[in-house]
Design an enzyme around this catalytic site. Structure first.
Site, PDB file in Angstrom:
ATOM      1  N   LYS A   1       3.271   0.770 -13.296  1.00  0.00           N
ATOM      2  CA  LYS A   1       2.491   0.375 -14.471  1.00  0.00           C
ATOM      3  C   LYS A   1       3.019   0.905 -15.807  1.00  0.00           C
ATOM      4  O   LYS A   1       2.601   0.417 -16.863  1.00  0.00           O
ATOM      5  CB  LYS A   1       1.033   0.855 -14.321  1.00  0.00           C
ATOM      6  CG  LYS A   1       0.254   0.119 -13.258  1.00  0.00           C
ATOM      7  CD  LYS A   1      -0.121  -1.277 -13.713  1.00  0.00           C
ATOM      8  CE  LYS A   1      -0.618  -2.163 -12.608  1.00  0.00           C
ATOM      9  NZ  LYS A   1       0.252  -3.280 -12.281  1.00  0.00           N
TER      10      LYS A   1
ATOM     11  N   TYR B   1       6.456   0.115   0.339  1.00  0.00           N
ATOM     12  CA  TYR B   1       5.855   1.424   0.072  1.00  0.00           C
ATOM     13  C   TYR B   1       5.509   2.023   1.429  1.00  0.00           C
ATOM     14  O   TYR B   1       4.702   1.427   2.148  1.00  0.00           O
ATOM     15  CB  TYR B   1       4.567   1.283  -0.734  1.00  0.00           C
ATOM     16  CG  TYR B   1       4.743   0.787  -2.152  1.00  0.00           C
ATOM     17  CD1 TYR B   1       4.770   1.689  -3.216  1.00  0.00           C
ATOM     18  CD2 TYR B   1       4.854  -0.576  -2.444  1.00  0.00           C
ATOM     19  CE1 TYR B   1       4.912   1.252  -4.523  1.00  0.00           C
ATOM     20  CE2 TYR B   1       4.996  -1.018  -3.752  1.00  0.00           C
ATOM     21  CZ  TYR B   1       5.027  -0.096  -4.786  1.00  0.00           C
ATOM     22  OH  TYR B   1       5.165  -0.535  -6.082  1.00  0.00           O
TER      23      TYR B   1
ATOM     24  N   PRO C   1       4.496   6.707 -11.054  1.00  0.00           N
ATOM     25  CA  PRO C   1       5.157   5.399 -10.958  1.00  0.00           C
ATOM     26  C   PRO C   1       4.740   4.548  -9.757  1.00  0.00           C
ATOM     27  O   PRO C   1       5.163   3.396  -9.643  1.00  0.00           O
ATOM     28  CB  PRO C   1       6.643   5.761 -10.868  1.00  0.00           C
ATOM     29  CG  PRO C   1       6.666   7.173 -10.409  1.00  0.00           C
ATOM     30  CD  PRO C   1       5.425   7.828 -10.901  1.00  0.00           C
TER      31      PRO C   1
ATOM     32  N   HIS D   1       8.988 -11.713  -6.966  1.00  0.00           N
ATOM     33  CA  HIS D   1       8.465 -11.222  -5.688  1.00  0.00           C
ATOM     34  C   HIS D   1       7.011 -11.671  -5.543  1.00  0.00           C
ATOM     35  O   HIS D   1       6.177 -11.348  -6.391  1.00  0.00           O
ATOM     36  CB  HIS D   1       8.535  -9.692  -5.622  1.00  0.00           C
ATOM     37  CG  HIS D   1       9.907  -9.181  -5.366  1.00  0.00           C
ATOM     38  ND1 HIS D   1      10.173  -7.884  -5.007  1.00  0.00           N
ATOM     39  CD2 HIS D   1      11.100  -9.806  -5.396  1.00  0.00           C
ATOM     40  CE1 HIS D   1      11.469  -7.726  -4.836  1.00  0.00           C
ATOM     41  NE2 HIS D   1      12.057  -8.881  -5.078  1.00  0.00           N
TER      42      HIS D   1
ATOM     43  N   TYR E   1      -2.104  -4.988  -9.000  1.00  0.00           N
ATOM     44  CA  TYR E   1      -0.648  -4.872  -8.923  1.00  0.00           C
ATOM     45  C   TYR E   1       0.034  -5.881  -9.854  1.00  0.00           C
ATOM     46  O   TYR E   1       1.004  -5.559 -10.535  1.00  0.00           O
ATOM     47  CB  TYR E   1      -0.168  -5.062  -7.476  1.00  0.00           C
ATOM     48  CG  TYR E   1       1.238  -4.568  -7.262  1.00  0.00           C
ATOM     49  CD1 TYR E   1       1.487  -3.230  -6.978  1.00  0.00           C
ATOM     50  CD2 TYR E   1       2.323  -5.429  -7.382  1.00  0.00           C
ATOM     51  CE1 TYR E   1       2.781  -2.762  -6.807  1.00  0.00           C
ATOM     52  CE2 TYR E   1       3.625  -4.965  -7.216  1.00  0.00           C
ATOM     53  CZ  TYR E   1       3.848  -3.640  -6.929  1.00  0.00           C
ATOM     54  OH  TYR E   1       5.134  -3.171  -6.776  1.00  0.00           O
TER      55      TYR E   1
END
Ligand SMILES: Cc1cc2nc3c(=O)[nH]c(=O)nc-3n(C[C@H](O)[C@H](O)[C@H](O)COP(=O)(O)OP(=O)(O)OC[C@H]3O[C@@H](n4cnc5c(N)ncnc54)[C@H](O)[C@@H]3O)c2cc1C
Length: 395
Positions: free
Chosen positions: A297, A201, A293, A73, A384
Site C-alpha cells: 500500500k 504470500y 509492505p 495480476h 488489496y
C-alpha cells in the site's frame, strides 16, 4: 529571491507525480531533492499498483510504458500448511493489480519532468521551511555551496519518512500513531524468470516469505528476518535455502539459486502523523505515513495523497477556493487509516510473532476462515485492489 507557486520537497514518487500533475495544469513548481538523480533513480522498492494508482499515472501522462510493460495480476496466493490458496481478485472485485516496479515509475516521471522543462534541484542540502503559518512561505537550501531561498504559495512535503517537512510542524500540533513490528524483511532481487505467475504470500512455521516479481525476467523475494540480522550475514545461498523452506514444495523445486543484484533489510512499521496540513505546508506520501509492505500500500497511498493535493491546489488556483485545501487532511486520513488497517491485518496474519501461542491460533483460525468464506475473501480482495478515492467535497 526566486519564486514559484508550489515548492515540492522530495523527488520520490510523491514529489515527482505531484510536479507532473501540477505542470499539466499550468501551475509552476520547483522540486528540491537531497540526493542525486542517479541515487533516486536506482532505489528498489514497491511493485504492486492498484488500478486507481494506474489511473492517476495516466492522468499525469506517464503511463504508456507502464501499459506496455506492466503485468496484470488477477489474483494473489496465500501459502499455508503446505497448500496454496488463491484469492481471485478479478472474480471478487472485477479488478486486478498491475506489477510495475517503483524504479520504472520513477524513471518515467523523471523523464517527463525533464521533457517539461520544469526545474528540479538534486543534491539540495540543508533544505529548511519558513513562515509556514502565513500566506508567504519560503524554502531555503544550499546547492553546490551556494545558499538559495525560494518564495512560494505552498510547500508540498513529499520528502519521505526521514525528511524535514514533518519535523517542521510544531510538536504541539502533530499527533503521531506508531507500531513497530518485532521483525523485518530481507529482500533479494535477481534476474531470473519467475516460476510463479502471481504473488505468493507464505505463512510458514519458519516465518513469512513472499514470492514476487518485477518483470517476466526479474524476481523480488522476501523472507521475514530478525531485526538484529545484517544483510552481510546472508549469502545468496542462505537466502534461497530459507526461502525454499518457507514457500512450499512446488515453488521450492522450481526456483534456482540466482545471484542477487540487490539485497536489503527493511524494518516493518505502521505510522501515521495527523494532521497532514500545517498552514501552507501539506504532507504527502511517506512523509505522513508508513505501512508495513505486506499489503503493498505504501506507493499506492502516496499516489492517492498526491491526487487529493493536486485537486485541492487546482481548485485553489482555478476557483480561488480554499475548501479543497481545508479538506485535504481529513480526506487523506480516511483512506490512510483504511490502508493502515489492511496492512496491519495482512502483517498480523502472515508473520511469526515471538512467544505468542494465542496469536498463532488466531492466525490459523483467521486464515482457515479466509479460505472458506467468500465474504472474507471479498473483503481482502477489495482492500488489496484498493478502496475507492474519496471525492472532493464528499461527506
Ligand atoms: C525498502 C523498501 C521497500 C518497500 N517496498 C514496498 C512494497 O513492496 N510495496 C509498497 O507499496 N511500498 C513499498 N515501500 C514503500 C514505498 O516505496 C513508499 O511508500 C514510497 O516510496 C513513498 O514515496 P514518497 O515519494 O512518499 O517517499 P520516498 O520514496 O521516500 O521519497 C522521498 C524523497 O525525499 C527525499 N528527501 C528526504 N529528505 C529530504 C530533505 N531534507 N530535503 C530534500 N529531499 C529530501 C528523499 O531522498 C527521497 O527521494 C517500500 C519502502 C522501502 C523503504
Amino acid at each position: 529571491m526566486k519564486r514559484t507557486q508550489v515548492a515540492i520537497v522530495g523527488a520520490g514518487p510523491a514529489g515527482l507525480l505531484l510536479g507532473q500533475l501540477l505542470h499539466k495544469e499550468g501551475i509552476d513548481t520547483l522540486i528540491l531533492e537531497r540526493r542525486s538523480a542517479e541515487y533516486v533513480g536506482s532505489r528498489i522498492r514497491a511493485g504492486v499498483l492498484e488500478p486507481g494508482t494506474v489511473d492517476v499515472l495516466e492522468r499525469a501522462g506517464v503511463a504508456s510504458r507502464l501499459h506496455a510493460e506492466g503485468l496484470i495480476h488477477d489474483g494473489v496466493e496465500i501459502g499455508f500448511r503446505g497448500q496454496r490458496h488463491r484469492i481471485d481478485l478479478k472474480a471478487l472485485t472485477g479488478k486486478g493489480v498491475t506489477v510495475y516496479g517503483q524504479t520504472e515509475i520513477t524513471h518515467d516521471l523523471m523523464n517527463a519532468r525533464a521533457a517539461s522543462g520544469a526545474p528540479s534541484v538534486y543534491e539540495a542540502e540543508d533544505v529548511a521551511l519558513h513562515e509556514l503559518a502565513g500566506t508567504s512561505p519560503r524554502v531555503s537550501y544550499r546547492h553546490q555551496g551556494v545558499a538559495h531561498e525560494v518564495a512560494c504559495d505552498f510547500i508540498a512535503g513529499c520528502d519521505g519518512f526521514h525528511g524535514v517537512s514533518r519535523r517542521s510542524i510544531p510538536a504541539s500540533v502533530l499527533k503521531v500513531f506508531e507500531r513497530v513490528y518485532p521483525f523485518g524483511w530481507l529482500g533479494l532481487l535477481a534476474d531470473v524468470p519467475p516460476p510463479w505467475h502471481e504473488l505468493i504470500y507464505a505463512n510458514s512455521e519458519r516465518g513469512f516469505a513472499l514470492a514476487s516479481l518485477r518483470s517476466p525476467t526479474r524476481v523480488r523475494c522476501y523472507v521475514q528476518c530478525s531485526l538484529e540480522d545484517r544483510v552481510e550475514n546472508w549469502s545468496d545461498e542462505q537466502f534461497w535455502d530459507e526461502f525454499r523452506r518457507r514457500i512450499g514444495d512446488e515453488m521450492a523445486a522450481r526456483i534456482s539459486n540466482a545471484p542477487s543484484i540487490e539485497k536489503s533489510i527493511a524494518p516493518l512499521r505502521s505510522f501515521v502523523a495527523e494532521p497532514l496540513r500545517f498552514g501552507r505546508l501539506f504532507l504527502a506520501g511517506d512523509a505522513a505515513h508508513i505501512v508495513p509492505p505486506t499489503g503493498a500500500k505504501g506507493l499506492n497511498l502516496a499516489a492517492s495523497d498526491v491526487l487529493y493535493l493536486y485537486e485541492s491546489l487546482r481548485s485553489f488556483y482555478r476557483e480561488k477556493s480554499e475548501r479543497g485545501l481545508d479538506e485535504y487532511s481529513p480526506r487523506c486520513l480516511k483512506r490512510i487509516w483504511r490502508a493502515e488497517r489492511f496492512s496491519w491485518w495482512m502483517t498480523s496474519q502472515l508473520h511469526r510473532f515471538p512467544d505468542d501461542a494465542f496469536g498463532r491460533r488466531m492466525q490459523e483460525t483467521e486464515l482457515e476462515y479466509l479460505f472458506e468464506s467468500r465474504a472474507a475473501q471479498q473483503s481482502m480482495a477489495e482492500n488489496y485492489v484498493g478502496l475507492p478515492f474519496e471525492p472532493m467535497g464528499g461527506s
